[in-house]
Design an enzyme around this catalytic site. Sequence first.
Site, PDB file in Angstrom:
ATOM      1  N   ALA A  65       0.873  -1.171   0.000  1.00 47.73           N
ATOM      2  CA  ALA A  65       0.000   0.000   0.000  1.00 47.73           C
ATOM      3  C   ALA A  65       0.911   1.221   0.000  1.00 47.73           C
ATOM      4  O   ALA A  65       2.077   1.143   0.401  1.00 47.73           O
ATOM      5  CB  ALA A  65      -0.893  -0.020   1.235  1.00 47.73           C
ATOM      6  N   GLY A 108       0.611  -4.883   1.012  1.00 44.98           N
ATOM      7  CA  GLY A 108      -0.624  -4.906   0.229  1.00 44.98           C
ATOM      8  C   GLY A 108      -0.438  -5.586  -1.121  1.00 44.98           C
ATOM      9  O   GLY A 108      -1.386  -6.159  -1.662  1.00 44.98           O
ATOM     10  N   GLU A 111      -0.811  -9.117  -0.493  1.00 44.90           N
ATOM     11  CA  GLU A 111      -2.214  -9.354  -0.133  1.00 44.90           C
ATOM     12  C   GLU A 111      -3.113  -9.365  -1.373  1.00 44.90           C
ATOM     13  O   GLU A 111      -4.035 -10.180  -1.478  1.00 44.90           O
ATOM     14  CB  GLU A 111      -2.663  -8.296   0.878  1.00 44.90           C
ATOM     15  CG  GLU A 111      -1.963  -8.470   2.226  1.00 44.90           C
ATOM     16  CD  GLU A 111      -2.188  -7.320   3.192  1.00 44.90           C
ATOM     17  OE1 GLU A 111      -1.836  -6.165   2.833  1.00 44.90           O
ATOM     18  OE2 GLU A 111      -2.705  -7.547   4.297  1.00 44.90           O
ATOM     19  N   GLU A 131       4.946  -5.106   7.050  1.00 40.60           N
ATOM     20  CA  GLU A 131       4.292  -4.014   7.783  1.00 40.60           C
ATOM     21  C   GLU A 131       4.874  -3.811   9.178  1.00 40.60           C
ATOM     22  O   GLU A 131       4.904  -2.702   9.704  1.00 40.60           O
ATOM     23  CB  GLU A 131       2.777  -4.275   7.885  1.00 40.60           C
ATOM     24  CG  GLU A 131       2.015  -4.124   6.567  1.00 40.60           C
ATOM     25  CD  GLU A 131       1.976  -5.391   5.717  1.00 40.60           C
ATOM     26  OE1 GLU A 131       2.758  -6.333   5.962  1.00 40.60           O
ATOM     27  OE2 GLU A 131       1.135  -5.418   4.795  1.00 40.60           O
TER      28      GLU A 131
HETATM   29  N1  CO8 Z   1       4.625   3.139  -0.759  1.00 40.86           N
HETATM   30  C1  CO8 Z   1       5.027   4.299  -1.315  1.00 40.86           C
HETATM   31  N2  CO8 Z   1       6.168   4.425  -2.040  1.00 40.86           N
HETATM   32  C2  CO8 Z   1       6.920   3.316  -2.182  1.00 40.86           C
HETATM   33  C3  CO8 Z   1       6.575   2.075  -1.630  1.00 40.86           C
HETATM   34  C4  CO8 Z   1       5.352   1.993  -0.884  1.00 40.86           C
HETATM   35  N3  CO8 Z   1       4.904   0.867  -0.363  1.00 40.86           N
HETATM   36  N4  CO8 Z   1       7.531   1.183  -1.933  1.00 40.86           N
HETATM   37  C5  CO8 Z   1       8.454   1.832  -2.655  1.00 40.86           C
HETATM   38  N5  CO8 Z   1       8.087   3.124  -2.817  1.00 40.86           N
HETATM   39  C6  CO8 Z   1       8.817   4.184  -3.522  1.00 40.86           C
HETATM   40  C7  CO8 Z   1      10.028   4.657  -2.751  1.00 40.86           C
HETATM   41  O1  CO8 Z   1       9.653   5.594  -1.759  1.00 40.86           O
HETATM   42  C8  CO8 Z   1      10.876   5.246  -3.833  1.00 40.86           C
HETATM   43  O2  CO8 Z   1      10.375   6.526  -4.164  1.00 40.86           O
HETATM   44  P1  CO8 Z   1      11.385   7.787  -4.318  1.00 40.86           P
HETATM   45  O3  CO8 Z   1      12.249   7.423  -5.489  1.00 40.86           O
HETATM   46  O4  CO8 Z   1      10.466   8.923  -4.572  1.00 40.86           O
HETATM   47  O5  CO8 Z   1      12.162   7.849  -3.052  1.00 40.86           O
HETATM   48  C9  CO8 Z   1      10.596   4.332  -5.027  1.00 40.86           C
HETATM   49  O6  CO8 Z   1       9.369   3.671  -4.731  1.00 40.86           O
HETATM   50  C10 CO8 Z   1      11.661   3.271  -5.230  1.00 40.86           C
HETATM   51  O7  CO8 Z   1      11.829   2.574  -3.997  1.00 40.86           O
HETATM   52  P2  CO8 Z   1      13.252   2.343  -3.301  1.00 40.86           P
HETATM   53  O8  CO8 Z   1      14.196   3.464  -3.656  1.00 40.86           O
HETATM   54  O9  CO8 Z   1      13.004   2.096  -1.859  1.00 40.86           O
HETATM   55  O10 CO8 Z   1      13.722   1.024  -4.074  1.00 40.86           O
HETATM   56  P3  CO8 Z   1      14.727  -0.089  -3.525  1.00 40.86           P
HETATM   57  O11 CO8 Z   1      15.028  -0.956  -4.696  1.00 40.86           O
HETATM   58  O12 CO8 Z   1      15.863   0.540  -2.801  1.00 40.86           O
HETATM   59  O13 CO8 Z   1      13.886  -0.917  -2.436  1.00 40.86           O
HETATM   60  C11 CO8 Z   1      11.930  -2.064  -1.589  1.00 40.86           C
HETATM   61  C12 CO8 Z   1      12.784  -1.697  -2.843  1.00 40.86           C
HETATM   62  C13 CO8 Z   1      12.725  -3.018  -0.711  1.00 40.86           C
HETATM   63  C14 CO8 Z   1      10.672  -2.756  -2.118  1.00 40.86           C
HETATM   64  C15 CO8 Z   1      11.580  -0.785  -0.809  1.00 40.86           C
HETATM   65  O14 CO8 Z   1      11.056   0.169  -1.702  1.00 40.86           O
HETATM   66  C16 CO8 Z   1      10.592  -0.995   0.284  1.00 40.86           C
HETATM   67  O15 CO8 Z   1      10.934  -1.510   1.335  1.00 40.86           O
HETATM   68  N6  CO8 Z   1       9.315  -0.565   0.060  1.00 40.86           N
HETATM   69  C17 CO8 Z   1       8.283  -0.640   1.067  1.00 40.86           C
HETATM   70  C18 CO8 Z   1       7.794  -2.053   1.268  1.00 40.86           C
HETATM   71  C19 CO8 Z   1       6.747  -2.087   2.348  1.00 40.86           C
HETATM   72  O16 CO8 Z   1       7.013  -1.818   3.487  1.00 40.86           O
HETATM   73  N7  CO8 Z   1       5.503  -2.446   1.982  1.00 40.86           N
HETATM   74  C20 CO8 Z   1       4.395  -2.514   2.906  1.00 40.86           C
HETATM   75  C21 CO8 Z   1       3.657  -1.232   2.908  1.00 40.86           C
HETATM   76  S1  CO8 Z   1       2.380  -1.155   4.137  1.00 40.86           S
HETATM   77  C22 CO8 Z   1       1.107  -2.049   3.505  1.00 40.86           C
HETATM   78  O17 CO8 Z   1       1.164  -2.554   2.424  1.00 40.86           O
HETATM   79  C23 CO8 Z   1      -0.090  -2.167   4.402  1.00 40.86           C
HETATM   80  C24 CO8 Z   1      -1.266  -2.775   3.670  1.00 40.86           C
HETATM   81  C25 CO8 Z   1      -2.497  -2.618   4.462  1.00 40.86           C
HETATM   82  C26 CO8 Z   1      -3.254  -1.384   4.110  1.00 40.86           C
HETATM   83  C27 CO8 Z   1      -4.603  -1.501   4.694  1.00 40.86           C
HETATM   84  C28 CO8 Z   1      -5.427  -0.252   4.396  1.00 40.86           C
HETATM   85  C29 CO8 Z   1      -6.796  -0.397   5.000  1.00 40.86           C
END
Ligand code: CO8
Length: 257
Positions: A65, A108, A111, A131
């Site tokens: 998400a 997400g 999911e 998460e």
């Molecule tokens: N949300 C927003 N932006 C994201 C997300 C995300 N989940 N994942 C990556 N991005 C963005 C980064 O911020 C970055 O943007 P910018 O260039 O502007 O800084 C761009 O994508 C590229 O990402 P990275 O530079 O981090 O790329 P890497 O190759 O270094 O890393 C990863 C890749 C490991 C996937 C890393 O991006 C990461 O850890 N992402 C987050 C993963 C995460 O924690 N996901 C869970 C999110 S919470 C969730 O899903 C809850 C669901 C339930 C919701 C329920 C609602 C009711």
Amino acid sequence: MDYTSIKVERRGRVGWMTIDRPKALNALNTQVLTELLQASDAFAADAEVGAVVLTGSERAFAAGADIKEMQPFGFAEAYLSDFASGWDRFANARKPMIAAVAGYALGGGCEVAMMCDFIIAAESAKFGQPEITLGVLPGMGGTQRMARAIGKAKTMDLCLTGRMMDAGEAERSGLVARVVPDAELLAEAQKAAEIIAGFSLPAAMMAKEAINRAFDTTLTEGLRAERRLFAAAFSLEDQKEGMGAFVEKRKPNFRHR
Ligand code: CO8
């Protein structure tokens, strides 16, 4: 509707939805959800579509998400946004739906892949529920669907440590139906979807409905539901055609495809 965050197309009898927010690794924001629901509704209404594929990019199916969208939320915003109920509607799509996953399927993203009927993974796929690393927990069904799909041990492991699982481990644990080389992912998904779309759509939908009953009822109730659906299938013209074709040693030509 003009789509800005997903791509939507039909390849033969298969409806394709491709999440397309490359700069955010396909993070699932409100716009993506709105557009996926729109596309899913359109495919549901399109008699020419017999199966649907959901995919992302080579680098990410979806990295979760959208953290930036959620970050400012308090309890009231999280509760009132009712984001999860939109995803429930998406998960309740009735036509068969395959997730074709390459790269990250996290939070997400994982999911949503689990909301599909089965997952075909590229060798590069990585699944996880990170998460916990953000100070929260899965909120779009991850704790429930994953526990049902792969059991308590690995679900606890993934949700409590936040580690990622590669495609091989995901296949061994039963999260993923098949693993294929990255270059073959989309063709494999199209091929599987075409096979499904070539069968009787009501029969496929009834099979899906029956299998899904296994996840929310007792064995006795599930068997009853299956038996009722099985008997109902004998009212389909497609049953006459399918069994008739077998007996006559010819290929069936299902009417409700
Ligand atoms: N949300 C927003 N932006 C994201 C997300 C995300 N989940 N994942 C990556 N991005 C963005 C980064 O911020 C970055 O943007 P910018 O260039 O502007 O800084 C761009 O994508 C590229 O990402 P990275 O530079 O981090 O790329 P890497 O190759 O270094 O890393 C990863 C890749 C490991 C996937 C890393 O991006 C990461 O850890 N992402 C987050 C993963 C995460 O924690 N996901 C869970 C999110 S919470 C969730 O899903 C809850 C669901 C339930 C919701 C329920 C609602 C009711």
